[in-house]
Design an enzyme around this catalytic site. Structure first.
Site, mmCIF file in Angstrom:
data_model
loop_
_atom_site.group_PDB
_atom_site.id
_atom_site.type_symbol
_atom_site.label_atom_id
_atom_site.label_comp_id
_atom_site.label_asym_id
_atom_site.label_seq_id
_atom_site.Cartn_x
_atom_site.Cartn_y
_atom_site.Cartn_z
ATOM 1 N N SER A 1 0.570 -1.217 0.360
ATOM 2 C CA SER A 1 0.067 -0.009 -0.002
ATOM 3 C C SER A 1 1.186 1.309 -0.451
ATOM 4 C CB SER A 1 -0.981 -0.080 1.639
ATOM 5 O OG SER A 1 -1.262 1.114 1.350
ATOM 6 N N TYR B 1 -1.871 -1.639 10.118
ATOM 7 C CA TYR B 1 -2.381 -1.790 8.835
ATOM 8 C C TYR B 1 -1.174 -1.723 8.402
ATOM 9 C CZ TYR B 1 -3.848 -1.177 4.083
ATOM 10 O OH TYR B 1 -4.888 -1.820 2.603
#
Length: 262
Positions: free
Chosen positions: A144, A157
């Site tokens: 990401s 995350y």
């Protein structure tokens, strides 16, 4: 075709980015195993691929990526069905947003288990087959922009996505003598159900409107105010999967409309 005679497993591929990658690989000539926690959706996605690209192009596999037994069995099933494994896309993931001081420990462990343990277990199982085959391979991690940067409310995350970069570099070094490459795709915000779920959650936590979440958080640092698309990410996956030299390994590609620039 670019991936003719190749076999790929894509985890979390019954929907969203993973499903788009699976379709893109099938279009490029690969056989594809759709691995997903939702076994019915996995079979459904495989059926859609077969309908478009020919019967026997895809199979659906029920898989909890945090289960060593399920991961190993799913990988073995893929090789038994298609005869080999050339590509793994470790894509399965979830999102739970909350500030660090209010983050439930069980949810922290769940996040890390799915993103990191899942990546490890699927990588280990894939490498065992790739090494034994002796034909090389490609491991692709779904990172990401949060593999590079941080955002509010996303401690586990961000931690996990940073960790995938480290795992990819180790696998790149260990796999080199076997011609196995490992790389990371780092998408910006893609309008998937995972992202749609975050919008009201962040709006509530931050005390702003959903439109403000999109405009001032998700797309604020892009060059054009646009979401990255699942197809954008799938094309990056195809590039990594089709690049068969160790010249491109241990690297990351950011696909984010400029949200993060290296």
């Amino acid at each position: 075709m670019k991936l003719a005679r190749k076999v790929a497993m894509v985890t979390g591929a019954a929907s969203g980015i993973g499903k788009e990658i699976a379709f893109t690989f099938a279009e490029a000539g690969a056989k594809v195993a759709i691995a997903d926690l939702n076994v019915d959706a996995a079979h459904g996605a495989a059926g859609e691929i077969d309908a478009r690209y020919g019967k026997g192009t895809a199979i659906g596999i029920g898989m909890d990526v945090t289960s060593e037994t399920q991961v190993d069995a799913g990988m073995d099933e893929t090789v038994a069905r298609f005869g080999q494994l050339d590509i793994l896309v470790s894509n399965a993931g979830i999102q739970i947003v909350a500030p660090v001081d209010d983050y439930d420990f069980a949810k922290w462990k769940q996040m890390l288990a799915i993103h990191l343990d899942g990546a490890f277990l699927t990588t280990r199982a894939a490498l065992r087959h790739m090494y034994r085959q002796g034909q090389g391979g490609s491991i692709i991690y779904m990172g990401s922009v949060h593999s590079k940067e941080a955002s509010l409310l996303k401690a586990p995350y961000v931690t996990a996505k940073h960790g995938l970069s480290g795992l990819a570099k180790v696998v790149a070094k260990e796999g080199a003598k076997h011609k196995v490459r490992a790389n990371v795709i780092c998408p910006g915000f893609v309008r998937t159900p995972l992202v749609d779920k975050q919008i009201p959650e962040q709006a509530k936590t931050l005390g702003i409107t959903e439109e403000e979440v999109v405009r001032t958080i998700m797309l604020k640092d892009t060059v054009d105010g646009e979401f990255t698309t699942a197809k954008d990410v799938a094309e990056a996956a195809l590039f990594f999967a089709g690049f068969e030299s160790n010249a491109l390994t241990g690297q990351s590609i950011v696909v984010s409309h400029g949200w993060f620039m290296q």
